[in-house]
Design a protein around this motif. Structure first.
Motif, short mmCIF file in Angstrom:
data_model
loop_
_atom_site.label_atom_id
_atom_site.label_comp_id
_atom_site.label_asym_id
_atom_site.label_seq_id
_atom_site.Cartn_x
_atom_site.Cartn_y
_atom_site.Cartn_z
N PRO A 58 -23.99 -12.80 12.41
CA PRO A 58 -23.06 -12.03 11.58
C PRO A 58 -21.62 -12.40 11.87
CG PRO A 58 -23.96 -10.66 13.33
CD PRO A 58 -24.71 -11.97 13.38
N THR A 59 -20.82 -12.47 10.80
CA THR A 59 -19.40 -12.78 10.96
C THR A 59 -18.60 -11.48 10.93
OG1 THR A 59 -19.71 -14.85 9.80
CG2 THR A 59 -17.43 -14.03 9.99
N PRO A 60 -17.90 -11.14 12.00
CA PRO A 60 -17.15 -9.89 12.02
C PRO A 60 -16.03 -9.92 10.98
CG PRO A 60 -16.56 -11.26 13.91
CD PRO A 60 -17.72 -11.92 13.24
N THR A 61 -15.81 -8.76 10.34
CA THR A 61 -14.74 -8.63 9.36
C THR A 61 -13.43 -8.36 10.08
OG1 THR A 61 -16.27 -7.73 7.75
CG2 THR A 61 -13.92 -7.35 7.35
N PRO A 62 -12.42 -9.19 9.88
CA PRO A 62 -11.17 -8.97 10.59
C PRO A 62 -10.48 -7.71 10.08
CG PRO A 62 -10.91 -10.71 8.96
CD PRO A 62 -12.37 -10.36 9.00
N THR A 63 -9.84 -6.99 10.97
CA THR A 63 -9.06 -5.81 10.61
C THR A 63 -7.67 -6.26 10.20
OG1 THR A 63 -10.30 -4.49 12.19
CG2 THR A 63 -8.19 -3.60 11.42
N LEU A 64 -7.26 -5.90 8.99
CA LEU A 64 -5.96 -6.34 8.49
C LEU A 64 -4.84 -5.53 9.11
CD1 LEU A 64 -6.72 -6.84 4.69
CD2 LEU A 64 -6.71 -8.54 6.50
N SER A 65 -3.72 -6.17 9.25
CA SER A 65 -2.54 -5.50 9.78
C SER A 65 -1.85 -4.71 8.68
CB SER A 65 -1.56 -6.54 10.33
OG SER A 65 -1.08 -7.36 9.26
N VAL A 66 -0.92 -3.86 9.07
CA VAL A 66 -0.13 -3.11 8.10
C VAL A 66 0.59 -4.07 7.15
CG1 VAL A 66 1.87 -1.58 7.83
CG2 VAL A 66 0.16 -1.11 9.59
N GLU A 67 1.15 -5.12 7.72
CA GLU A 67 1.87 -6.10 6.90
C GLU A 67 0.96 -6.75 5.87
OE1 GLU A 67 1.91 -5.91 10.18
OE2 GLU A 67 3.95 -5.13 10.49
N SER A 68 -0.29 -7.01 6.27
CA SER A 68 -1.24 -7.62 5.34
C SER A 68 -1.57 -6.67 4.19
CB SER A 68 -2.52 -8.02 6.07
OG SER A 68 -2.25 -9.01 7.05
N ASN A 98 3.34 7.29 10.38
CA ASN A 98 4.67 7.90 10.38
C ASN A 98 5.73 7.06 9.66
OD1 ASN A 98 3.95 10.24 11.80
ND2 ASN A 98 3.98 9.12 13.73
N ASP A 99 5.28 6.25 8.71
CA ASP A 99 6.22 5.43 7.93
C ASP A 99 6.41 6.08 6.56
OD1 ASP A 99 7.63 3.56 6.50
OD2 ASP A 99 6.49 1.84 7.22
N VAL A 104 6.23 6.67 0.00
CA VAL A 104 7.12 6.63 -1.17
C VAL A 104 6.66 5.58 -2.16
CG1 VAL A 104 9.46 6.06 -1.92
CG2 VAL A 104 9.12 7.58 0.03
N ARG A 105 6.29 4.41 -1.65
CA ARG A 105 5.89 3.33 -2.54
C ARG A 105 4.61 3.70 -3.29
NH1 ARG A 105 6.91 -2.47 0.29
NH2 ARG A 105 6.69 -3.10 -1.90
N ALA A 106 3.69 4.36 -2.61
CA ALA A 106 2.47 4.82 -3.29
C ALA A 106 2.81 5.91 -4.31
CB ALA A 106 1.47 5.34 -2.27
N GLN A 117 1.31 14.94 -10.00
CA GLN A 117 0.99 15.94 -8.97
C GLN A 117 0.67 15.27 -7.65
OE1 GLN A 117 -0.51 15.79 -11.99
NE2 GLN A 117 0.08 17.68 -13.05
N ARG A 118 -0.14 14.21 -7.71
CA ARG A 118 -0.43 13.45 -6.48
C ARG A 118 0.84 12.83 -5.92
NH1 ARG A 118 -4.38 8.78 -6.95
NH2 ARG A 118 -4.06 8.72 -4.68
N ALA A 119 1.69 12.34 -6.81
CA ALA A 119 2.95 11.74 -6.36
C ALA A 119 3.80 12.76 -5.63
CB ALA A 119 3.71 11.17 -7.56
N GLU A 120 3.83 13.97 -6.15
CA GLU A 120 4.61 15.02 -5.47
C GLU A 120 4.09 15.25 -4.05
OE1 GLU A 120 5.56 19.82 -5.78
OE2 GLU A 120 4.49 18.82 -7.41
N GLN A 121 2.78 15.31 -3.91
CA GLN A 121 2.19 15.53 -2.59
C GLN A 121 2.59 14.42 -1.62
OE1 GLN A 121 -2.00 15.83 -3.33
NE2 GLN A 121 -1.85 17.84 -4.34
N ARG A 122 2.53 13.17 -2.10
CA ARG A 122 2.86 12.05 -1.21
C ARG A 122 4.34 12.03 -0.86
NH1 ARG A 122 -1.07 8.21 -0.71
NH2 ARG A 122 0.27 7.42 0.96
N ALA A 123 5.18 12.34 -1.83
CA ALA A 123 6.62 12.37 -1.55
C ALA A 123 6.94 13.46 -0.53
CB ALA A 123 7.40 12.58 -2.83
N ARG A 124 6.28 14.60 -0.67
CA ARG A 124 6.52 15.68 0.29
C ARG A 124 6.00 15.30 1.67
NH1 ARG A 124 8.82 19.85 -2.16
NH2 ARG A 124 8.38 20.28 -4.36
N ARG A 125 4.92 14.54 1.71
CA ARG A 125 4.42 14.04 3.01
C ARG A 125 5.47 13.15 3.66
NH1 ARG A 125 3.06 14.02 7.80
NH2 ARG A 125 1.75 12.31 8.59
N ALA A 126 6.11 12.29 2.88
CA ALA A 126 7.16 11.42 3.40
C ALA A 126 8.32 12.26 3.95
CB ALA A 126 7.66 10.48 2.33
#
Length: 392
Positions: A58-68, A98-99, A104-106, A117-126
């Motif tokens: 089996p080939t392990p699936t690499p974990t992507l970085s935040v930047e990726s 904590n970024d 905001v971008r989402a 409505q979802r956007a409001e929730q995410r903005a308030r989380r930011a």
């Protein structure tokens, strides 16, 4: 004192020999087991066995970085695939909790796929992470405005541009809220300021178009929408707006092309399907209208406008039972969402009831229409006509 029985030292010698044998046997079994596992994993050669295929390693699936994840999100956004972009921004956020910028971008893209409505929730989380984060406040302003909470949006966007007069996107979102508040001069001024600060800002171009659209300057609005597309060709929400304007100005085929292009970019674009349904119904192409409206409702079962439009289509094609079903469902959804139907919707519902011989319910619907528009003579005329048909 003499030891009775076997010499203890001799007993230890005898026990030690047995233990050594058991230890050697255990080690051998462990070694065999380990070898078999390694063979199964493909780390050791597979012994020859007729008619047996080896198990690939089996080939392990690499974990992507935040930047990726962010890079993948940006690639999807450039293609107009905002839903996939949101998913990648979400995955980046889960790794870097904590970024505020990731939230905001989402959130910004959630507005554009008609999920304010979802956007409001995410903005308030930011803002929970960074209470003074201006981009989060700006996106929250836009999310509130798209929910028709215009006064809240205006207050927030004004605070953003007061805090940073050179923040172009803040001025762009302020312009949108001012347009919805009916203040054309201030809205155009805010949009112009955004473009002076960033002439290629896609949101500033879009909102300059929106300001002109709200106030009936359709050709100018189309010009700015087109400029936004020149900056970023794959913007389904801008194509939706262009389709809307082409239809209003009598260019139905251009409207269909714009909306079809929006759907090519975003196959889950319920807004585009709804508007296609309206256009096809107006053109008398009822079959295509039904297909489009059915798809809009499938994608967004809570889209009241699509339900009432299909109710109208059913009435027009004499499917009165279907019309009653759609309007009734629309009323239920609108009550859950805290919005209301129009007097025309209740008039149509009343006449649909009339045609299936349910005058009590028809009169109830007409009474509602009459109460909603007591000074509208057109509405009152239809209501009186309905009353007469039901013997009132």
């Amino acid at each position: 004192m003499l030891w009775r029985g076997r010499d203890p030292y001799r007993r230890r010698e005898s026990g030690c020999g047995c233990a050594g044998f058991l230890l050697a046997l255990g080690l051998a079994l462990i070694g065999i087991g380990y070898g078999l596992v390694q063979v199964r994993l493909g780390n050791l050669p597979q012994p020859f066995t007729p008619n047996r295929t080896s198990t690939p390693r089996p080939t392990p699936t690499p974990t992507l970085s935040v930047e990726s994840f962010v890079r993948l999100a940006e690639e999807a956004e450039a293609k107009g695939d905002f839903r996939t972009a949101i998913e990648y921004f979400d995955r980046a956020s889960r790794r870097q909790t904590n970024d505020p910028a990731l939230h905001v971008r989402a959130a910004r893209l959630m507005v554009f796929i008609n999920q304010p409505q979802r956007a409001e929730q995410r903005a308030r989380r930011a803002l929970e992470i960074a209470p003074e984060h201006l981009p989060a406040k700006a996106v929250l302003c836009m999310a509130l405005d798209w929910q028709k909470r215009v006064a809240e949006a205006l207050e927030l966007c004004q605070a953003v541009v007061n805090a940073d007069p050179n923040y172009a996107t803040g001025h762009a979102y302020l312009a949108e809220a001012l347009a919805d508040a009916g203040n054309f001069a201030a809205a155009r001024q805010a949009a112009q300021r955004a473009l002076e600060l960033e002439p290629t800002n896609v949101d500033a171009l879009r909102n300059m178009g929106y300001v002109h659209e709200v106030f009936g300057r359709y050709d100018t609005a189309l010009y700015y929408y087109q400029r936004a597309l020149e900056m970023q060709p794959n913007l389904p929400h801008v194509l939706n707006a262009m389709g809307r304007l082409y239809f209003v100005t009598g260019r139905s085929r251009s409207a269909v092309s714009a909306l079809r292009r929006a759907i090519e970019i975003d196959a889950q674009n319920a807004e585009a399907y709804y508007r296609l349904g309206v256009i096809y119904q107006t053109l008398g192409e009822f079959g295509q209208a039904r297909v489009a409206l059915d798809k809009a409702i499938e994608l967004d079962p809570l889209q009241v406008r699509a339900l009432t439009q299909r109710g109208s289509l059913n009435f027009q094609t004499r499917n009165y039972f279907g019309s009653v079903e759609d309007y009734t469902r629309a009323i239920s959804v609108s009550q859950a969402l805290g919005v209301s139907l129009t007097p025309v919707d209740y008039i149509n519902l009343g006449f649909a009831y009339r045609w299936i011989q349910q005058c009590d319910k028809a009169i109830e619907a007409w009474n509602t229409a009459s109460a909603m528009a007591p000074t509208d003579e057109t509405v009152q005329s239809y209501v009186r006509s309905g009353y007469r048909q039901c013997g009132r």
